[in-house]
Design an enzyme around this catalytic site. Structure first.
Site, PDB file in Angstrom:
ATOM      1  N   GLY A 145      42.833  48.023   6.845  1.00  0.00           N
ATOM      2  CA  GLY A 145      43.207  46.953   7.766  1.00  0.00           C
ATOM      3  C   GLY A 145      43.794  45.721   7.114  1.00  0.00           C
ATOM      4  N   GLU A 188      45.937  33.580  22.709  1.00  0.00           N
ATOM      5  CA  GLU A 188      44.735  34.113  23.369  1.00  0.00           C
ATOM      6  C   GLU A 188      43.546  33.168  23.181  1.00  0.00           C
ATOM      7  OE1 GLU A 188      43.992  38.199  22.295  1.00  0.00           O
ATOM      8  OE2 GLU A 188      45.871  38.895  23.181  1.00  0.00           O
ATOM      9  N   HIS A 441      51.759  51.852  47.818  1.00  0.00           N
ATOM     10  CA  HIS A 441      51.826  50.520  48.397  1.00  0.00           C
ATOM     11  C   HIS A 441      50.462  50.152  48.965  1.00  0.00           C
ATOM     12  CE1 HIS A 441      53.423  47.030  50.433  1.00  0.00           C
ATOM     13  NE2 HIS A 441      52.802  47.423  51.544  1.00  0.00           N
TER      14      HIS A 441
END
Ligand code: NAI
Length: 462
Positions: A145, A188, A441
């Site tokens: 990472g 964020e 819908h």
């Protein structure tokens, strides 16, 4: 020294490493996984995607309850926040996710080792830490990472000048939070603390927010975030930031220093390759320190593979997951592939921003002629019922073949809506394919349908 032998050893138990380990076990390999943190799940589960989404959800509900429910005829008085409880909920969600990964490892008979992995050779990894063991493996997968990228002059003290990890756990709402970087993390976490009452100032080096995203979409986002009270200073170069008394101070070029309670550094992330000893093995890295791999994620050293944030490409959890799975599938079956044209990117603000494929700016810079269909959520019946009418869907399609080249959504549940566009692009769909697909819908997905119709100038509701 203890020893163990596996077909595959995975270094790193994040969203790249742990699914790769599971898939390898499913395919019949014996698998060990080395992780230095006590919990599995990586940055994403422990201190990234999951806890930030928990706080985004909580803070959004707070604002909705305080500011929006009255429009529905619902009276709620004295709405307030219990930060300790909000943080405890977040922690509990993280724990249930990390425990989930533990369970999956047990189920798939993957042995987990606690410690840091260090390559001794192309077939041997030393795990140093709580478990000290030498692991012999036919194949090694590096999935370590990334870590926060530093900025010269910015002195992190992890109290007042912090990274995203600490900004997920402020025990009270800062009066003034300065965020360095208007990217995914800045927007964020800036949104979370703004909603909870902080004054938030976002400093961005470039002349726009969300670099790399579709410009028109990012510009709309910028306006909406400003309406929510986020303050942006673009074209702003941060020279220094340091803790100062109870708060912190940020020095910027050509302007007055800014005082704040907290400063969040969010200018990107850097690959985590330190301590792996890959230099000694001669594993090649690029100019940004990312491990170089071929299309099967193999490094130049036979038997050593790498995926996720330690290699090139967007630093996204789902990209790492795709790569990890493709890597082990290719290793075992000879086939495994990641389509980099269809990796979605999502910013979980309100409204959400979701994008896949080429941006309009990138298309303008190529000879490809394209057509564009846009549909605003203000014309969506469902969005009106929800009271969330900001934003729109934009579909870009090849002018000659009509193949969908990019889809950019800003609006309610954009992060979920983008999945349809991703699937369509994965199947090489045209905008007409989407236009001919029946959409229920009233749903938000009708906005995608209408944008696809709009590519051909025949949207119905606009
Ligand atoms: P980012 O790359 O998204 O944004 C960094 C921002 O900092 C950019 O706008 C950049 O122009 C700006 N910047 C760079 N140097 C600067 C300077 N000296 N002064 C001021 N601004 C400067 O990086 P971020 O937000 O730190 O996120 C790190 C990684 O984590 C990203 O690659 C992102 O993909 C990933 N991430 C993804 C999330 C998601 O999928 N929703 C959420 C959070 C992070």
């Amino acid at each position: 020294m203890k020893t163990a032998t596996y077909d595959l050893v995975v270094i790193g138990g994040g969203p790249g490493g742990y699914p790769a380990a599971i898939r390898a076990a499913q395919l019949g390999l014996s698998v060990g996984c080395i992780e230095r943190e006590s919990a599995l799940g990586g940055t994403c589960v422990r201190v990234g995607c999951i806890p930030s989404k928990a706080l985004l959800e909580s803070s959004e509900r707070f604002v909705e309850t305080r500011d929006e429910l009255s429009a529905h005829g619902i009276r709620v008085e004295n709405v307030s926040v219990d930060i300790a409880k909000m943080l405890a909920r977040k922690t509990q969600i993280v724990e249930s996710n990390t425990k989930g990964v533990d369970f999956l490892f047990k189920k798939n008979k993957i042995k987990r080792y606690r410690g840091s992995g260090k390559l001794l050779s192309s077939t041997k990894v030393l795990c140093e830490g709580e478990d000290n063991i030498e692991i012999e493996a036919k194949n090694i997968l590096i999935a370590t990472g990334s870590t926060v990228a530093m900025l010269p002059g910015v002195e992190l003290d992890y109290q007042n000048v912090v990274t995203s990890t600490e900004a997920l756990s402020f025990d009270q709402v800062p009066q003034h939070l300065v965020v360095i970087g208007a990217g995914y993390i800045g927007l964020e976490l800036g949104s979370v603390w703004r909603r909870l009452g902080a004054k938030v100032t976002v400093l961005e080096y470039l002349d726009r927010i969300l670099p790399g995203m579709d410009f028109e979409t990012a510009t709309e986002a910028h306006k909406l975030f400003q309406k929510q009270g986020l303050e942006f200073k673009l074209n702003t170069k941060v020279l220094a930031a340091r803790s100062d008394g109870d708060g912190a101070v940020v020095e910027i070029e050509g302007g007055e220093a800014i005082r704040a309670d907290k400063v969040l550094l969010a200018v990107g992330r850097a690959p985590n390759t330190q301590g792996l000893n890959i230099e000694a093995l001669g594993v090649q890295v690029d100019e940004r320190g990312r491990i170089k791999v071929d299309d099967g994620f193999a490094t130049n050293v036979p038997g050593v593979f790498a995926i996720g944030d330690v290699i090139a490409g967007p630093m996204l959890a789902h990209k790492a997951t795709e790569e990890g799975i493709a890597c082990v599938e290719k290793l075992v079956t000879g086939y495994g592939h990641v389509n980099y044209n269809t990796i979605p990117g999502i910013v979980y603000t309100a409204p959400e921003i979701a994008t896949v494929g080429q941006t309009e700016d990138a298309l303008k810079a190529t000879p490809t002629a394209y057509r564009k269909g846009v549909f605003p959520f203000s014309a969506s019946g469902r969005a009106r019922c929800m009271g969330h009418t900001d934003g729109r869907v934009k579909i870009l399609a090849d002018a000659i073949t009509d193949r969908i080249l990019g889809v950019h959504i800003i609006g309610p549940r954009a992060g979920d809506l983008i999945a349809e566009a991703v699937a369509a692009m994965e199947f090489g769909a045209s905008s007409e394919d989407l236009a001919r697909t029946c959409h229920a819908h009233p749903t938000l997905s009708e906005a995608i349908h209408e944008a696809a119709l709009a590519v051909d100038g025949r949207a119905i509701h606009i």
